[in-house]
Structure formats: structure tokens, C-alpha cells
Design an enzyme around this catalytic site. Structure first.
Site: not given
Length: 329
Positions: A30, A33, A55, A58, A118, A156, A164, A167, A169, A171, A310
């Protein structure tokens, strides 16, 4: 009617993911295509300041909660102002209808700023600072693992992944339950270990090192590959080349080399489309286990030899810095 000789480059097929027990359909033909959408859109150059007074992350700035960040000069860890999990335990009355099951959950959510700068994402940080991030990951995993069965370390990166705050980061979420993906993976790894007498992911590392066809980065102690069962166009898995069940088992040299591997891999991502490449990254390792309520009984032993540390990188981009892959159908 004679059958065609299979060619993995031209013929659709399914590939098995031994970590989930699911099959991934692969349709390589594909890529030929016709495509009338954007092919190569150059990203607009974005120059971020080292410090942004607006920010929330910061140094010295107020966060949305009103708390003031300290004048931090290294990694900075704080409790998430809008956590997905709360540490308080609550009682829930179960529904009579089995179609409406519910149960309480509790946990802790923390935010980890990689540095006070930042403007610098992981690939732009010096190795020493990436190593500080790694050490903080490990310290948090071990500390929270004393209280919670699972500790999810993740990042993320980029607005496209729902980040969102610009800066750089990540979690850290600790929970009193094992997420479905980890529970499935634990069972698959355990089953393979019982049947084969070896670690599935260690065997996979050896097979990928022999092949080399999917290797993206290889260092002295680490290997980053596009998994054979990858579902995303630029998905990668980063693994140690020796048997490591949790991050705490890494030697100092392996941690130093992990900083090198992370910098190389994330730099490859950024260089692909000349942009701050978005992704969702998370670490998987042997889960922890809740302490027994009965302190008079012998402590339970939990075998975790089937596990291999991993990291998984799931990037959304497909053809350029602005054309993303959608899981449709």
C-alpha cells in the site's frame, strides 16, 4: 491454480505480537498507492527561549495551582496539580448489574521536568543531564514500588501527543492496580519462560542482533529496534542487551550507556523530519507486589525472571512533520 511465492515486501500478511497475543496486519504494497496529500512539508522553524516567563514549569514561575516553582537547576519533580489518580482510598458500592462493574483505584501522579531549560528536549540535553533523568526515574520507581504494584514512567512529547506544557517533561504515575497491557504482557512473558526456559525479550534481542535489519541504534549495552510486530510507522523498542528485570539492576556503566542510547535514538527521530519529533514513550519492567496484610505469615516470593526492562516509543508521524498516521477502520 499455482500459489504465488510469498514476498514480505510485496504481499499482505499478519505478524504475531508475542507480548500481547495479538496479530498485526501488514500491507507493505500500500505504500505504492497514489498520494495526493502533502508529501513533504517543511516545518516552520521554532526557536524557544531558555526561559519563558509565561511557562508553568520554568524555574521561579507560578504554576496553574498557584504554587511557585523553586529556582531549580537540575531535574525538578513535583506532585501533579491535576492528577489522574488520588492517594486516598474510597469505598464504592458495587452495581448489581454485571454489565456495570466498578472498583476504586488510588495512586500518585508526579511531573518530572528534565532540566530548567525551556528550550531543550531530551536529545538536546548533555549526556550528564540525561543520566540525571535516568537516576530520577529509577529512584522514583523503587520508592513508589514499595507502596504500589505498578509505576509507569512515561513522556508524551509534543502538542500532537496531547502535551499541554511546552517545557520538556515527563510523568510518573503509581497505581494500586496493574494496567491491562502490563497484565497481558506479564502473562505472555511468564508463559514463554515456562515453555522455553528463557526470557522472551532476551531471545528477541539476540534474534534482532543477528538479523540487524530492524536495528535503529546499537550501543555497548543497549539495542533499539523497530519491533517485528510494529503497528506505528516509526515505532521502536529500546532494550538492554543483558538480562535486566528492573531499572535498579542496571550497573553504573549501563546507565551511562542508556543516556547515550536515548540521545542517539531521540536524535534520529528529530533528524527524520527536521522537527521536534512527537512520541509517547513509556518504560515497562517487572511489576511490584503489594505487601501482605498478615505480617505473621511468611512473605510471598514472586518470580520475575521472565521480565526484561524495555522502553516503547510510539510516534504518530507518517510522511512528514505534519502528516500523521491515524488508526482508522
Amino acid at each position: 491454480m499455482s500459489k504465488m511465492r510469498f514476498n514480505s515486501v510485496d504481499h499482505p500478511h499478519r505478524r504475531y505480537n508475542p507480548l500481547t497475543g495479538q496479530w498485526i496486519i501488514v500491507s507493505p504494497h500500500r505504500t505504492e498507492r497514489p498520494w495526493r496529500g502533502i508529501i513533504d512539508e517543511k516545518p516552520l522553524p521554532v526557536t524557544l527561549p531558555n526561559y519563558d516567563k509565561h511557562c508553568f514549569l520554568c524555574p521561579n514561575n507560578p504554576r496553574a495551582s498557584g504554587d511557585i516553582n523553586p529556582d531549580y537547576q537540575d531535574v525538578y519533580l513535583f506532585e501533579n496539580d491535576y492528577p489522574a489518580l488520588l492517594p486516598e482510598h474510597v469505598d464504592i458500592i458495587s452495581a448489581d448489574n454485571p454489565l456495570f462493574k466498578i472498583e476504586p483505584v488510588s495512586g500518585i501522579c508526579r511531573v518530572l521536568c528534565f532540566s530548567p531549560d525551556h528550550s531543550k528536549t531530551l536529545p538536546e540535553l548533555p549526556l550528564a543531564q540525561i543520566r540525571r533523568v535516568i537516576d530520577t526515574w529509577n529512584a522514583q520507581i523503587e520508592a513508589l514500588g514499595q507502596r504500589y504494584i505498578w509505576v509507569q514512567v512515561f513522556e508524551n512529547k509534543g502538542e500532537m501527543m496531547g502535551c499541554s506544557q511546552p517545557h520538556p517533561h515527563g510523568q510518573i504515575w503509581a497505581s494500586d492496580f496493574l494496567p491491562d497491557e502490563l497484565a497481558r504482557k506479564d502473562e505472555r512473558l511468564r508463559q514463554y519462560y515456562r515453555q522455553q526456559g528463557s526470557s522472551l525479550l532476551m531471545d528477541y534481542v539476540e534474534a534482532e542482533r543477528k538479523s540487524g535489519s530492524r536495528t535503529v541504534v546499537e550501543t555497548d549495552d543497549w539495542l533499539a529496534v523497530v519491533p517485528y510486530w510494529a503497528a506505528w510507522p516509526f515505532e521502536t523498542m529500546l532494550l538492554p542487551k543483558s538480562h535486566i528485570r528492573r531499572m535498579s539492576e542496571l550497573t553504573q556503566a549501563q546507565r551511562d550507556d542508556l543516556a547515550v542510547a536515548i540521545k542517539k535514538l531521540t536524535s534520529r527521530y528529530d533528524n527524520l523530519f527536521q522537527c521536534a519529533f512527537p512520541y509517547s514513550m513509556g518504560w515497562h519492567f517487572a511489576p511490584f507486589f503489594k505487601p501482605q496484610r498478615d505480617t505473621h505469615s511468611a512473605p510471598q516470593k514472586h518470580d520475575i525472571d521472565h521480565w526484561q526492562l524495555h522502553a516503547l516509543f510510539y510516534p504518530p508521524l507518517l510522511r512528514s512533520s505534519s502528516v500523521r498516521k491515524f488508526m482508522v477502520g
